[in-house]
Design a protein around this motif. Structure first.
Motif, PDB file in Angstrom:
ATOM      1  N   PHE A  53      23.375  68.846  -5.310  1.00 18.64           N
ATOM      2  CA  PHE A  53      22.889  67.461  -5.360  1.00 18.64           C
ATOM      3  C   PHE A  53      24.020  66.504  -5.717  1.00 18.64           C
ATOM      4  O   PHE A  53      24.262  65.511  -5.026  1.00 18.64           O
ATOM      5  CB  PHE A  53      21.757  67.361  -6.390  1.00 18.64           C
ATOM      6  CG  PHE A  53      21.229  65.965  -6.585  1.00 18.64           C
ATOM      7  CD1 PHE A  53      20.229  65.464  -5.765  1.00 18.64           C
ATOM      8  CD2 PHE A  53      21.730  65.151  -7.593  1.00 18.64           C
ATOM      9  CE1 PHE A  53      19.751  64.180  -5.947  1.00 18.64           C
ATOM     10  CE2 PHE A  53      21.257  63.866  -7.778  1.00 18.64           C
ATOM     11  CZ  PHE A  53      20.257  63.383  -6.961  1.00 18.64           C
ATOM     12  N   ASP A  54      24.740  66.809  -6.801  1.00 21.53           N
ATOM     13  CA  ASP A  54      25.797  65.909  -7.250  1.00 21.53           C
ATOM     14  C   ASP A  54      26.929  65.831  -6.244  1.00 21.53           C
ATOM     15  O   ASP A  54      27.439  64.747  -5.944  1.00 21.53           O
ATOM     16  CB  ASP A  54      26.339  66.372  -8.603  1.00 21.53           C
ATOM     17  CG  ASP A  54      25.318  66.209  -9.718  1.00 21.53           C
ATOM     18  OD1 ASP A  54      24.226  65.665  -9.449  1.00 21.53           O
ATOM     19  OD2 ASP A  54      25.594  66.642 -10.856  1.00 21.53           O
ATOM     20  N   MET A  55      27.328  66.989  -5.716  1.00 17.94           N
ATOM     21  CA  MET A  55      28.471  67.000  -4.803  1.00 17.94           C
ATOM     22  C   MET A  55      28.159  66.254  -3.511  1.00 17.94           C
ATOM     23  O   MET A  55      29.016  65.524  -2.980  1.00 17.94           O
ATOM     24  CB  MET A  55      28.876  68.440  -4.500  1.00 17.94           C
ATOM     25  CG  MET A  55      30.225  68.548  -3.814  1.00 17.94           C
ATOM     26  SD  MET A  55      30.781  70.274  -3.714  1.00 17.94           S
ATOM     27  CE  MET A  55      32.428  70.029  -3.057  1.00 17.94           C
ATOM     28  N   ILE A  56      26.953  66.409  -2.981  1.00 20.31           N
ATOM     29  CA  ILE A  56      26.583  65.714  -1.743  1.00 20.31           C
ATOM     30  C   ILE A  56      26.651  64.205  -1.935  1.00 20.31           C
ATOM     31  O   ILE A  56      27.226  63.475  -1.113  1.00 20.31           O
ATOM     32  CB  ILE A  56      25.175  66.146  -1.281  1.00 20.31           C
ATOM     33  CG1 ILE A  56      25.211  67.567  -0.720  1.00 20.31           C
ATOM     34  CG2 ILE A  56      24.632  65.180  -0.215  1.00 20.31           C
ATOM     35  CD1 ILE A  56      23.855  68.123  -0.369  1.00 20.31           C
ATOM     36  N   PHE A  57      26.084  63.718  -3.047  1.00 27.52           N
ATOM     37  CA  PHE A  57      26.077  62.271  -3.269  1.00 27.52           C
ATOM     38  C   PHE A  57      27.469  61.747  -3.594  1.00 27.52           C
ATOM     39  O   PHE A  57      27.803  60.603  -3.246  1.00 27.52           O
ATOM     40  CB  PHE A  57      25.084  61.915  -4.371  1.00 27.52           C
ATOM     41  CG  PHE A  57      23.670  61.836  -3.892  1.00 27.52           C
ATOM     42  CD1 PHE A  57      23.164  60.660  -3.363  1.00 27.52           C
ATOM     43  CD2 PHE A  57      22.847  62.943  -3.937  1.00 27.52           C
ATOM     44  CE1 PHE A  57      21.867  60.584  -2.895  1.00 27.52           C
ATOM     45  CE2 PHE A  57      21.540  62.887  -3.473  1.00 27.52           C
ATOM     46  CZ  PHE A  57      21.046  61.696  -2.952  1.00 27.52           C
ATOM     47  N   ILE A  58      28.309  62.546  -4.251  1.00 30.93           N
ATOM     48  CA  ILE A  58      29.692  62.132  -4.488  1.00 30.93           C
ATOM     49  C   ILE A  58      30.444  62.021  -3.165  1.00 30.93           C
ATOM     50  O   ILE A  58      31.170  61.047  -2.916  1.00 30.93           O
ATOM     51  CB  ILE A  58      30.395  63.120  -5.434  1.00 30.93           C
ATOM     52  CG1 ILE A  58      29.842  62.966  -6.863  1.00 30.93           C
ATOM     53  CG2 ILE A  58      31.904  62.883  -5.445  1.00 30.93           C
ATOM     54  CD1 ILE A  58      30.329  64.028  -7.816  1.00 30.93           C
ATOM     55  N   LEU A  59      30.266  63.010  -2.287  1.00 32.57           N
ATOM     56  CA  LEU A  59      30.922  62.974  -0.984  1.00 32.57           C
ATOM     57  C   LEU A  59      30.450  61.789  -0.159  1.00 32.57           C
ATOM     58  O   LEU A  59      31.251  61.109   0.497  1.00 32.57           O
ATOM     59  CB  LEU A  59      30.664  64.280  -0.235  1.00 32.57           C
ATOM     60  CG  LEU A  59      31.369  65.521  -0.786  1.00 32.57           C
ATOM     61  CD1 LEU A  59      30.924  66.765  -0.023  1.00 32.57           C
ATOM     62  CD2 LEU A  59      32.873  65.369  -0.719  1.00 32.57           C
ATOM     63  N   VAL A  60      29.141  61.513  -0.184  1.00 35.73           N
ATOM     64  CA  VAL A  60      28.607  60.358   0.544  1.00 35.73           C
ATOM     65  C   VAL A  60      29.227  59.073   0.011  1.00 35.73           C
ATOM     66  O   VAL A  60      29.610  58.172   0.778  1.00 35.73           O
ATOM     67  CB  VAL A  60      27.065  60.308   0.436  1.00 35.73           C
ATOM     68  CG1 VAL A  60      26.525  58.979   0.955  1.00 35.73           C
ATOM     69  CG2 VAL A  60      26.445  61.458   1.210  1.00 35.73           C
ATOM     70  N   SER A  61      29.338  58.971  -1.328  1.00 35.22           N
ATOM     71  CA  SER A  61      29.937  57.776  -1.932  1.00 35.22           C
ATOM     72  C   SER A  61      31.360  57.570  -1.444  1.00 35.22           C
ATOM     73  O   SER A  61      31.766  56.451  -1.083  1.00 35.22           O
ATOM     74  CB  SER A  61      29.915  57.886  -3.463  1.00 35.22           C
ATOM     75  OG  SER A  61      28.597  57.941  -3.957  1.00 35.22           O
ATOM     76  N   TYR A  62      32.129  58.657  -1.385  1.00 33.91           N
ATOM     77  CA  TYR A  62      33.525  58.514  -0.992  1.00 33.91           C
ATOM     78  C   TYR A  62      33.694  58.321   0.508  1.00 33.91           C
ATOM     79  O   TYR A  62      34.669  57.686   0.941  1.00 33.91           O
ATOM     80  CB  TYR A  62      34.345  59.698  -1.499  1.00 33.91           C
ATOM     81  CG  TYR A  62      34.849  59.435  -2.894  1.00 33.91           C
ATOM     82  CD1 TYR A  62      35.982  58.653  -3.106  1.00 33.91           C
ATOM     83  CD2 TYR A  62      34.161  59.905  -3.997  1.00 33.91           C
ATOM     84  CE1 TYR A  62      36.429  58.376  -4.378  1.00 33.91           C
ATOM     85  CE2 TYR A  62      34.592  59.623  -5.276  1.00 33.91           C
ATOM     86  CZ  TYR A  62      35.726  58.860  -5.465  1.00 33.91           C
ATOM     87  OH  TYR A  62      36.153  58.571  -6.737  1.00 33.91           O
TER      88      TYR A  62
END
Length: 305
Positions: free
Chosen positions: A211-220
């Motif tokens: 969950f965290d990694m997907i949203f971090i990647l989307v943010s970047y």
């Protein structure tokens, strides 16, 4: 505790062996502890003194870094004393409940750090993609709610792990081939059905990391799209500089986290390799947090100048 046919029931303690068969790693472990832990603890304490007193640091990014500092200090406090006792004093025994408490605090602090890294990515997204609304969205009350939500998520999800271990009563061994209590290292010692424990461990790991990694990647992805559309090279460079420290933190945290997670659930690695990488994964990021703050502060100061 009683033994019947090589199994232990009513377990009261485990024996943490460090890295059995690789005694030379003990000297490495001691040197690593003495070089990293003081830097981590003192550096993060200094951060907790400086950030509240400096008005220039009363920004979401530094507030999140202060929360990381608290988590890092707690993580070192949960791991370092027992590792020191094992490598220096050969004190390997650890009470069953103390082992579960250590397990909870280690994984809860890691879950907290993952959540704070996600919050920092959201902060960078707003600062670069929607700078005019950055301060109006990330108000002090919003920051408090985000931090509380991260803490509640860590407590609830990670709290399932020791609760489910408590239902196990028969173990084929009391020896843990590690220097701290890992979830799967403890679970695999049980002779009872551990499918629920494995499933819960996978659920917690995937819920947090994926969950965290997907949203971090989307943010970047969104951040880079905006940065690449900037016409001035200097503006692109400054925008990249504000994200550089975060990107290295994300890569360091999640690459080692996934290695530790998957090696215990799905694979077999050499004990020395697992010991080295898992120790680096747990103890090096706390020591780097003060360096990250100094780097971010200098980059922002330079961009403002």
């Amino acid at each position: 505790m009683s033994f019947v046919n090589g199994t232990a029931s009513h377990l009261t303690a485990f024996l943490l062996l460090g890295v059995p068969g690789l005694e030379r790693m003990c000297s490495f472990g001691l040197a690593f502890l003495f070089s990293v832990c003081p830097v981590a603890v003192l550096g993060n304490i200094i951060l907790l003194i400086i950030i509240p007193t400096e008005c220039n640091l009363h920004q979401p990014m530094y507030i999140f870094l202060a929360v990381l500092a608290v988590s890092d200090i707690r993580l070192c406090a949960a791991i370092a004393p027992k590792m020191l006792a094992i490598f220096w004093f050969k004190s390997c025994s650890m009470a069953f409940d103390a082992c579960l408490a250590q397990l909870f605090f280690i994984y809860a602090m890691q879950c907290m750090e993952s959540g704070i890294l996600l919050a920092m990515a959201f902060d960078r997204y707003l600062a670069i993609c929607d700078p005019l609304r950055h301060t109006s969205i990330l108000t002090p009350s919003v920051l408090v709610h985000m931090i509380v939500a991260v803490a509640i998520r860590a407590t609830v999800l990670v709290g399932l792990l020791p609760i489910l271990i408590k239902r196990l009563h028969i173990f084929h061994s009391i020896l843990i081939a590690h220097s701290y209590c890992e979830h799967m290292a403890v679970v695999k010692l049980a002779t009872e059905d551990i499918q629920v424990n494995k499933a819960c461990g996978l659920f917690v790991g995937f819920t947090i990391l994926r969950f965290d990694m997907i949203f971090i990647l989307v943010s970047y992805v969104l951040i880079f799209r905006v940065v690449f559309h900037l016409h001035q090279k200097e503006a692109q460079f400054k925008a990249f500089n504000t994200c550089t420290a975060h990107i290295f933190v994300f890569l360091e945290f999640y690459i080692l986290a996934f290695f530790s997670f998957f090696s215990h659930h799905f694979g077999h690695v050499a004990p020395s390799t697992h010991f080295l990488l898992s120790t680096i994964y747990l103890l090096v990021p706390p020591a780097l947090n003060p360096i990250r703050v100094a780097q971010i502060f200098l980059l922002n100061y330079g961009s403002q100048g």
